[in-house]
Design a protein around this motif. Structure first.
Motif, PDB file in Angstrom:
ATOM      1  N   SER A  69       8.143  14.156 -41.740  1.00 45.39           N
ATOM      2  CA  SER A  69       9.104  14.693 -42.705  1.00 45.39           C
ATOM      3  C   SER A  69       9.339  16.148 -42.354  1.00 45.39           C
ATOM      4  O   SER A  69       8.381  16.906 -42.152  1.00 45.39           O
ATOM      5  CB  SER A  69       8.546  14.596 -44.122  1.00 45.39           C
ATOM      6  OG  SER A  69       9.345  15.360 -45.003  1.00 45.39           O
ATOM      7  N   ILE A  70      10.608  16.550 -42.282  1.00 43.29           N
ATOM      8  CA  ILE A  70      10.872  17.949 -41.930  1.00 43.29           C
ATOM      9  C   ILE A  70      10.655  18.890 -43.112  1.00 43.29           C
ATOM     10  O   ILE A  70      10.788  20.092 -42.974  1.00 43.29           O
ATOM     11  CB  ILE A  70      12.274  18.151 -41.312  1.00 43.29           C
ATOM     12  CG1 ILE A  70      13.372  17.869 -42.337  1.00 43.29           C
ATOM     13  CG2 ILE A  70      12.418  17.339 -40.046  1.00 43.29           C
ATOM     14  CD1 ILE A  70      14.715  18.441 -41.955  1.00 43.29           C
ATOM     15  N   THR A  71      10.306  18.328 -44.265  1.00 38.93           N
ATOM     16  CA  THR A  71       9.991  19.154 -45.436  1.00 38.93           C
ATOM     17  C   THR A  71       8.485  19.087 -45.675  1.00 38.93           C
ATOM     18  O   THR A  71       7.750  18.530 -44.877  1.00 38.93           O
ATOM     19  CB  THR A  71      10.734  18.650 -46.695  1.00 38.93           C
ATOM     20  OG1 THR A  71      10.169  17.405 -47.090  1.00 38.93           O
ATOM     21  CG2 THR A  71      12.223  18.502 -46.443  1.00 38.93           C
ATOM     22  N   GLU A  72       8.047  19.609 -46.776  1.00 38.08           N
ATOM     23  CA  GLU A  72       6.632  19.531 -47.137  1.00 38.08           C
ATOM     24  C   GLU A  72       6.343  18.331 -48.039  1.00 38.08           C
ATOM     25  O   GLU A  72       5.245  18.203 -48.563  1.00 38.08           O
ATOM     26  CB  GLU A  72       6.175  20.842 -47.787  1.00 38.08           C
ATOM     27  CG  GLU A  72       6.074  21.982 -46.779  1.00 38.08           C
ATOM     28  CD  GLU A  72       5.270  21.607 -45.535  1.00 38.08           C
ATOM     29  OE1 GLU A  72       4.104  21.192 -45.660  1.00 38.08           O
ATOM     30  OE2 GLU A  72       5.821  21.721 -44.414  1.00 38.08           O
ATOM     31  N   GLU A  73       7.333  17.468 -48.216  1.00 37.62           N
ATOM     32  CA  GLU A  73       7.160  16.229 -48.976  1.00 37.62           C
ATOM     33  C   GLU A  73       7.110  15.066 -47.995  1.00 37.62           C
ATOM     34  O   GLU A  73       7.991  14.943 -47.149  1.00 37.62           O
ATOM     35  CB  GLU A  73       8.340  16.022 -49.933  1.00 37.62           C
ATOM     36  CG  GLU A  73       8.497  17.101 -50.975  1.00 37.62           C
ATOM     37  CD  GLU A  73       7.342  17.131 -51.956  1.00 37.62           C
ATOM     38  OE1 GLU A  73       6.808  16.058 -52.306  1.00 37.62           O
ATOM     39  OE2 GLU A  73       6.974  18.242 -52.378  1.00 37.62           O
ATOM     40  N   SER A  98       4.757  20.853 -41.171  1.00 33.82           N
ATOM     41  CA  SER A  98       3.680  21.833 -40.976  1.00 33.82           C
ATOM     42  C   SER A  98       2.379  21.182 -40.492  1.00 33.82           C
ATOM     43  O   SER A  98       1.540  21.869 -39.898  1.00 33.82           O
ATOM     44  CB  SER A  98       3.435  22.633 -42.256  1.00 33.82           C
ATOM     45  OG  SER A  98       2.956  21.791 -43.274  1.00 33.82           O
ATOM     46  N   GLU A  99       2.210  19.887 -40.724  1.00 34.85           N
ATOM     47  CA  GLU A  99       1.009  19.186 -40.246  1.00 34.85           C
ATOM     48  C   GLU A  99       1.116  18.769 -38.772  1.00 34.85           C
ATOM     49  O   GLU A  99       0.105  18.556 -38.114  1.00 34.85           O
ATOM     50  CB  GLU A  99       0.761  17.923 -41.088  1.00 34.85           C
ATOM     51  CG  GLU A  99       0.382  18.201 -42.510  1.00 34.85           C
ATOM     52  CD  GLU A  99       0.328  16.948 -43.377  1.00 34.85           C
ATOM     53  OE1 GLU A  99      -0.450  16.953 -44.340  1.00 34.85           O
ATOM     54  OE2 GLU A  99       1.059  15.975 -43.090  1.00 34.85           O
ATOM     55  N   GLN A 126      15.632  25.250 -38.891  1.00 41.64           N
ATOM     56  CA  GLN A 126      15.607  26.169 -37.753  1.00 41.64           C
ATOM     57  C   GLN A 126      14.365  25.999 -36.883  1.00 41.64           C
ATOM     58  O   GLN A 126      14.441  26.088 -35.656  1.00 41.64           O
ATOM     59  CB  GLN A 126      15.743  27.616 -38.225  1.00 41.64           C
ATOM     60  CG  GLN A 126      15.964  28.594 -37.074  1.00 41.64           C
ATOM     61  CD  GLN A 126      17.212  28.294 -36.262  1.00 41.64           C
ATOM     62  OE1 GLN A 126      18.296  28.127 -36.800  1.00 41.64           O
ATOM     63  NE2 GLN A 126      17.071  28.210 -34.940  1.00 41.64           N
ATOM     64  N   GLU A 127      13.208  25.748 -37.502  1.00 38.99           N
ATOM     65  CA  GLU A 127      11.983  25.562 -36.712  1.00 38.99           C
ATOM     66  C   GLU A 127      12.108  24.352 -35.789  1.00 38.99           C
ATOM     67  O   GLU A 127      11.592  24.371 -34.667  1.00 38.99           O
ATOM     68  CB  GLU A 127      10.753  25.389 -37.616  1.00 38.99           C
ATOM     69  CG  GLU A 127      10.448  26.587 -38.482  1.00 38.99           C
ATOM     70  CD  GLU A 127      11.094  26.518 -39.872  1.00 38.99           C
ATOM     71  OE1 GLU A 127      10.562  27.166 -40.789  1.00 38.99           O
ATOM     72  OE2 GLU A 127      12.117  25.822 -40.042  1.00 38.99           O
ATOM     73  N   LEU A 128      12.796  23.312 -36.236  1.00 42.25           N
ATOM     74  CA  LEU A 128      13.021  22.132 -35.399  1.00 42.25           C
ATOM     75  C   LEU A 128      13.984  22.471 -34.259  1.00 42.25           C
ATOM     76  O   LEU A 128      13.739  22.105 -33.103  1.00 42.25           O
ATOM     77  CB  LEU A 128      13.560  20.972 -36.238  1.00 42.25           C
ATOM     78  CG  LEU A 128      13.933  19.698 -35.467  1.00 42.25           C
ATOM     79  CD1 LEU A 128      12.744  19.138 -34.694  1.00 42.25           C
ATOM     80  CD2 LEU A 128      14.502  18.659 -36.436  1.00 42.25           C
ATOM     81  N   VAL A 129      15.060  23.164 -34.564  1.00 39.61           N
ATOM     82  CA  VAL A 129      16.020  23.574 -33.533  1.00 39.61           C
ATOM     83  C   VAL A 129      15.315  24.422 -32.472  1.00 39.61           C
ATOM     84  O   VAL A 129      15.499  24.203 -31.265  1.00 39.61           O
ATOM     85  CB  VAL A 129      17.214  24.330 -34.160  1.00 39.61           C
ATOM     86  CG1 VAL A 129      18.073  24.992 -33.091  1.00 39.61           C
ATOM     87  CG2 VAL A 129      18.046  23.380 -35.013  1.00 39.61           C
ATOM     88  N   LEU A 148      14.905  23.524 -28.434  1.00 36.83           N
ATOM     89  CA  LEU A 148      15.304  24.446 -27.358  1.00 36.83           C
ATOM     90  C   LEU A 148      14.136  24.786 -26.436  1.00 36.83           C
ATOM     91  O   LEU A 148      14.305  24.847 -25.212  1.00 36.83           O
ATOM     92  CB  LEU A 148      15.928  25.712 -27.945  1.00 36.83           C
ATOM     93  CG  LEU A 148      17.293  25.489 -28.616  1.00 36.83           C
ATOM     94  CD1 LEU A 148      17.726  26.746 -29.362  1.00 36.83           C
ATOM     95  CD2 LEU A 148      18.341  25.044 -27.603  1.00 36.83           C
ATOM     96  N   ARG A 149      12.936  24.971 -26.989  1.00 40.53           N
ATOM     97  CA  ARG A 149      11.745  25.229 -26.157  1.00 40.53           C
ATOM     98  C   ARG A 149      11.446  24.022 -25.272  1.00 40.53           C
ATOM     99  O   ARG A 149      11.163  24.173 -24.081  1.00 40.53           O
ATOM    100  CB  ARG A 149      10.514  25.523 -27.031  1.00 40.53           C
ATOM    101  CG  ARG A 149      10.456  26.919 -27.593  1.00 40.53           C
ATOM    102  CD  ARG A 149       9.106  27.228 -28.219  1.00 40.53           C
ATOM    103  NE  ARG A 149       8.754  26.378 -29.350  1.00 40.53           N
ATOM    104  CZ  ARG A 149       9.123  26.595 -30.604  1.00 40.53           C
ATOM    105  NH1 ARG A 149       9.867  27.643 -30.919  1.00 40.53           N
ATOM    106  NH2 ARG A 149       8.732  25.774 -31.565  1.00 40.53           N
ATOM    107  N   ARG A 150      11.519  22.836 -25.861  1.00 41.96           N
ATOM    108  CA  ARG A 150      11.237  21.611 -25.093  1.00 41.96           C
ATOM    109  C   ARG A 150      12.282  21.421 -23.997  1.00 41.96           C
ATOM    110  O   ARG A 150      11.946  21.032 -22.882  1.00 41.96           O
ATOM    111  CB  ARG A 150      11.188  20.393 -26.017  1.00 41.96           C
ATOM    112  CG  ARG A 150       9.991  20.405 -26.970  1.00 41.96           C
ATOM    113  CD  ARG A 150       9.903  19.139 -27.789  1.00 41.96           C
ATOM    114  NE  ARG A 150       9.709  17.973 -26.951  1.00 41.96           N
ATOM    115  CZ  ARG A 150       8.546  17.612 -26.407  1.00 41.96           C
ATOM    116  NH1 ARG A 150       7.461  18.343 -26.616  1.00 41.96           N
ATOM    117  NH2 ARG A 150       8.458  16.533 -25.660  1.00 41.96           N
TER     118      ARG A 150
END
Length: 185
Positions: free
Chosen positions: A37-41, A59-60, A85-88, A92-94
Motif C-alpha cells: 500500500s502506498i499509504t500507511e493503511e 514505509s515497511e 513522490q517517494e515512489l516516483v 527514477l533511481r531504479r
C-alpha cells in the motif's frame, strides 16, 4: 539481508485484475512477491470498490530488497501512484541503475512515459494513452512488451501475458512456460 522480492504497488483506485493476476502468476512461479500500500493503511480500495489488504505499507517496504517494482493501472489508482513522490523517486533511481520496472494499462504512459523513461524503447499501454508515451515505440498490437529492464502491459486483457513476461524475466522461459501450461493459458 532479506531475500529479494517483487513489490506490487497498490494505490486506492488500482485495477485489481492487473495487480492480483501478477501476484498469482509470480507466486505460482515461486517468486517472493508482496503487495505494498502506498499509504500507511494496509487496506486499499480497488477501482471497482473491492477492499484488498496489502502485505506491507510503503514505509515497511525495504527498497534495497526490491528485485522488481510492478505498477498496476486503473483509475484513479495510476494517478495516485504518480502523486506519491517517494515512489516516483524510487522509479527514477531504479531506472538509472537499470533495475527491473514494470507497469500495465495507464501506468506505462502516465508514469513511465511522462517521466521520460520509455524514450527509444518498445512499450505498450492502454489504448488511447499512447500520447503520453514520450519517445516510446508504441507496440499497439502487443499485450506485454519487455525492452531491457522495463516491462509494459496493455491493460486488464493483457494481465496474464504481462504476468508471464515478468515471470520469464525473473525465473526464465522454462518456468514461465510451466506456469502458463498449469493455468491452461
Amino acid at each position: 539481508m532479506n531475500k529479494k522480492q517483487v513489490y506490487v504497488m497498490l494505490a486506492n483506485g488500482f485495477e485489481e485484475i492487473e495487480a492480483l493476476t501478477v501476484v498469482d502468476i509470480l507466486r505460482r512461479g515461486e517468486v517472493v512477491v508482496s503487495t505494498v500500500s502506498i499509504t500507511e493503511e494496509k487496506m486499499v480500495t480497488s477501482s471497482h470498490g473491492i477492499l484488498v489488504q496489502a502485505d506491507l505499507t510503503f514505509s515497511e517496504m525495504k527498497e534495497e530488497d526490491a528485485e522488481m517494482i510492478v505498477l498496476p493501472g486503473g483509475m484513479p489508482g495510476t494517478v495516485n501512484l504518480k502523486e506519491k513522490q517517494e515512489l516516483v523517486d524510487m522509479i527514477l533511481r531504479r531506472h538509472e541503475k537499470r533495475q527491473l520496472l514494470s507497469a500495465i494499462c495507464a501506468a506505462p504512459a502516465l508514469i513511465f512515459g511522462e517521466l521520460g523513461i520509455l524514450e527509444g524503447r518498445n512499450a505498450t499501454c492502454y489504448p488511447s494513452m499512447e500520447e503520453h508515451m514520450r519517445g516510446a515505440n508504441y507496440q499497439k498490437e502487443e499485450k506485454a512488451v519487455k525492452d531491457g529492464h522495463i516491462i509494459t502491459g496493455c491493460g486488464m486483457g493483457g494481465a496474464i501475458p504481462f504476468g508471464l513476461k515478468i515471470l520469464e524475466a525473473l525465473k526464465g522461459k522454462e518456468t514461465a512456460e510451466k506456469v502458463k501450461e498449469s493455468i491452461v493459458y
